[in-house]
Design a protein around this motif. Sequence first.
Motif, PDB file in Angstrom:
ATOM      1  N   GLY A 250       0.793  -1.228   0.000  1.00 56.84           N
ATOM      2  CA  GLY A 250       0.000   0.000   0.000  1.00 56.84           C
ATOM      3  C   GLY A 250       0.822   1.272   0.000  1.00 56.84           C
ATOM      4  N   ARG A 251       2.144   1.177   0.114  1.00 57.37           N
ATOM      5  CA  ARG A 251       2.982   2.382   0.109  1.00 57.37           C
ATOM      6  C   ARG A 251       2.870   3.090  -1.234  1.00 57.37           C
ATOM      7  N   LYS A 252       2.738   4.424  -1.195  1.00 58.25           N
ATOM      8  CA  LYS A 252       2.545   5.194  -2.417  1.00 58.25           C
ATOM      9  C   LYS A 252       3.636   6.238  -2.618  1.00 58.25           C
ATOM     10  N   LYS A 253       3.906   6.520  -3.857  1.00 63.40           N
ATOM     11  CA  LYS A 253       4.712   7.669  -4.271  1.00 63.40           C
ATOM     12  C   LYS A 253       3.932   8.344  -5.389  1.00 63.40           C
ATOM     13  N   GLY A 255       1.576   8.885  -8.014  1.00 63.56           N
ATOM     14  CA  GLY A 255       0.644   8.028  -8.752  1.00 63.56           C
ATOM     15  C   GLY A 255       0.976   6.551  -8.750  1.00 63.56           C
ATOM     16  N   ALA A 256       2.091   6.155  -8.099  1.00 63.25           N
ATOM     17  CA  ALA A 256       2.514   4.753  -8.070  1.00 63.25           C
ATOM     18  C   ALA A 256       2.286   4.170  -6.681  1.00 63.25           C
ATOM     19  N   LYS A 257       1.958   2.879  -6.639  1.00 66.05           N
ATOM     20  CA  LYS A 257       1.616   2.254  -5.366  1.00 66.05           C
ATOM     21  C   LYS A 257       2.056   0.789  -5.342  1.00 66.05           C
ATOM     22  N   VAL A 258       2.567   0.360  -4.188  1.00 64.73           N
ATOM     23  CA  VAL A 258       2.840  -1.061  -3.983  1.00 64.73           C
ATOM     24  C   VAL A 258       1.493  -1.755  -3.791  1.00 64.73           C
ATOM     25  N   SER A 259       1.234  -2.749  -4.615  1.00 64.98           N
ATOM     26  CA  SER A 259      -0.069  -3.410  -4.575  1.00 64.98           C
ATOM     27  C   SER A 259      -0.346  -4.041  -3.215  1.00 64.98           C
ATOM     28  N   GLU A 260      -1.591  -3.934  -2.790  1.00 64.63           N
ATOM     29  CA  GLU A 260      -2.020  -4.579  -1.548  1.00 64.63           C
ATOM     30  C   GLU A 260      -2.425  -6.029  -1.776  1.00 64.63           C
ATOM     31  N   ILE A 261      -2.519  -6.419  -3.048  1.00 60.89           N
ATOM     32  CA  ILE A 261      -2.828  -7.810  -3.382  1.00 60.89           C
ATOM     33  C   ILE A 261      -1.544  -8.628  -3.506  1.00 60.89           C
ATOM     34  N   HIS A 262      -0.556  -8.067  -4.196  1.00 56.66           N
ATOM     35  CA  HIS A 262       0.728  -8.739  -4.414  1.00 56.66           C
ATOM     36  C   HIS A 262       1.815  -7.675  -4.271  1.00 56.66           C
ATOM     37  N   ALA A 263       2.615  -7.771  -3.212  1.00 56.02           N
ATOM     38  CA  ALA A 263       3.562  -6.704  -2.881  1.00 56.02           C
ATOM     39  C   ALA A 263       4.709  -6.563  -3.874  1.00 56.02           C
ATOM     40  N   ASN A 264       4.906  -7.550  -4.762  1.00 55.96           N
ATOM     41  CA  ASN A 264       5.963  -7.427  -5.761  1.00 55.96           C
ATOM     42  C   ASN A 264       5.471  -6.744  -7.030  1.00 55.96           C
ATOM     43  N   PHE A 265       4.256  -6.225  -6.997  1.00 51.93           N
ATOM     44  CA  PHE A 265       3.713  -5.428  -8.091  1.00 51.93           C
ATOM     45  C   PHE A 265       3.671  -3.963  -7.667  1.00 51.93           C
ATOM     46  N   ILE A 266       4.158  -3.088  -8.519  1.00 49.38           N
ATOM     47  CA  ILE A 266       3.926  -1.654  -8.365  1.00 49.38           C
ATOM     48  C   ILE A 266       2.904  -1.284  -9.436  1.00 49.38           C
ATOM     49  N   ILE A 267       1.823  -0.652  -9.025  1.00 47.90           N
ATOM     50  CA  ILE A 267       0.738  -0.376  -9.952  1.00 47.90           C
ATOM     51  C   ILE A 267       0.584   1.126 -10.200  1.00 47.90           C
ATOM     52  N   ALA A 270      -2.765   6.422 -10.494  1.00 51.76           N
ATOM     53  CA  ALA A 270      -3.220   7.790 -10.744  1.00 51.76           C
ATOM     54  C   ALA A 270      -2.262   8.516 -11.675  1.00 51.76           C
ATOM     55  N   ASN A 271      -2.230   8.073 -12.955  1.00 56.48           N
ATOM     56  CA  ASN A 271      -1.367   8.700 -13.959  1.00 56.48           C
ATOM     57  C   ASN A 271       0.077   8.807 -13.476  1.00 56.48           C
ATOM     58  N   ALA A 272       0.598   7.717 -12.983  1.00 57.56           N
ATOM     59  CA  ALA A 272       1.966   7.688 -12.462  1.00 57.56           C
ATOM     60  C   ALA A 272       2.973   8.018 -13.551  1.00 57.56           C
ATOM     61  N   THR A 273       4.068   8.620 -13.144  1.00 49.62           N
ATOM     62  CA  THR A 273       5.188   8.877 -14.040  1.00 49.62           C
ATOM     63  C   THR A 273       6.273   7.831 -13.773  1.00 49.62           C
ATOM     64  N   ALA A 274       7.249   7.771 -14.658  1.00 48.16           N
ATOM     65  CA  ALA A 274       8.376   6.862 -14.437  1.00 48.16           C
ATOM     66  C   ALA A 274       9.117   7.239 -13.160  1.00 48.16           C
ATOM     67  N   ASP A 275       9.231   8.534 -12.897  1.00 43.49           N
ATOM     68  CA  ASP A 275       9.907   8.972 -11.674  1.00 43.49           C
ATOM     69  C   ASP A 275       9.152   8.522 -10.427  1.00 43.49           C
ATOM     70  N   VAL A 277       7.458   5.759 -10.118  1.00 40.96           N
ATOM     71  CA  VAL A 277       7.770   4.338  -9.971  1.00 40.96           C
ATOM     72  C   VAL A 277       9.196   4.151  -9.477  1.00 40.96           C
ATOM     73  N   LEU A 278      10.137   4.898 -10.051  1.00 45.46           N
ATOM     74  CA  LEU A 278      11.540   4.764  -9.650  1.00 45.46           C
ATOM     75  C   LEU A 278      11.750   5.189  -8.200  1.00 45.46           C
ATOM     76  N   ASP A 279      11.053   6.228  -7.762  1.00 43.43           N
ATOM     77  CA  ASP A 279      11.138   6.656  -6.356  1.00 43.43           C
ATOM     78  C   ASP A 279      10.626   5.553  -5.433  1.00 43.43           C
ATOM     79  N   LEU A 280       9.541   4.898  -5.851  1.00 46.38           N
ATOM     80  CA  LEU A 280       8.975   3.828  -5.040  1.00 46.38           C
ATOM     81  C   LEU A 280       9.888   2.599  -5.036  1.00 46.38           C
ATOM     82  N   ILE A 281      10.490   2.308  -6.173  1.00 45.72           N
ATOM     83  CA  ILE A 281      11.464   1.206  -6.238  1.00 45.72           C
ATOM     84  C   ILE A 281      12.622   1.466  -5.277  1.00 45.72           C
ATOM     85  N   TYR A 282      13.105   2.696  -5.252  1.00 46.46           N
ATOM     86  CA  TYR A 282      14.200   3.057  -4.346  1.00 46.46           C
ATOM     87  C   TYR A 282      13.789   2.846  -2.889  1.00 46.46           C
TER      88      TYR A 282
END
Length: 305
Positions: A250-253, A255-267, A270-275, A277-282
Amino acid sequence: MEKRRRAINIDIVNKLAAAGCKVFENRKLSEVCSFKIGGNVNYFIEIPHEPALSFFLKTASVENFRFFILGGGTNVLFSDKGFSGCVIKLMGDFKNISIDGVKITCGGAVFLPSLVKKSICENLSGLECCAGIPGTVGGAVLGNAGSGQNWISDTIESVEVYNRNGEKELINKEKIDFDYRKSGLENFIISKVNFTLKKETGNGILKVVSDKIKNRAKTQPLPFPSAGCIFRNPLGLSAGKLIEDAGLKGRKKRGAKVSEIHANFIINVANATADDVLDLIYTVRKTVKDKFNIDLELEIKVIKA
């Protein structure tokens, strides 16, 4: 020192078009990937057959322009700034499937679920491990797709590829370095794959495939744009379990969010940008490292501008 990359010019574009390629200028990469993220590419080129592929690769080698080959676009994250160069996609003849007994010859651009469905219709067993996995056959072979203890490489006899100079080569399975999520074919373009399956009667294959698809629907956030599993599983461990145990579901950055169904998915919620997603990966990587002293490796491809 690497020779400086050149920009593709209109003369090259015209030659590619004459060779049978379809060339699109300033294509939005967000339209051709499952993450729905990415800026524009200078040229998006659809390649319909092997002569056109060979011509493109020879031209790219001589002219030294940058390109990226796109499969199904299901495991890539493109930059918000787009891609400087060409993105190419195999089409046409590369989507053909032929069957002779237990042998299947399949173009690299075939949609993987279509191949699985075709094998079921022919009562051929061996590709059940790929049920529900999106993308192309070429991409699946490149990343040795599969699940549990079964992988697409188990059924492969040989792979036809083109090198970066436009030369064709047939590589037998024994010479391919298949392993967890890799094949060693990164420097080639997979044009065709030859499979050997097993004949099976009854509804056994259909039941296995149906169960796998139902399980994926229950355990993966399929309604949201994503690129599948973000990280590789560390040896003997589950990346999703580590991320969940780190309290990151459920952690968000933005428009990107760690899925609450499967934590190895970033979804993309809300019109997420690559940045985003990359911030959330970090954040995920750092938290897992701090808590468990484990370095998570990316499974998706991050394509820089």
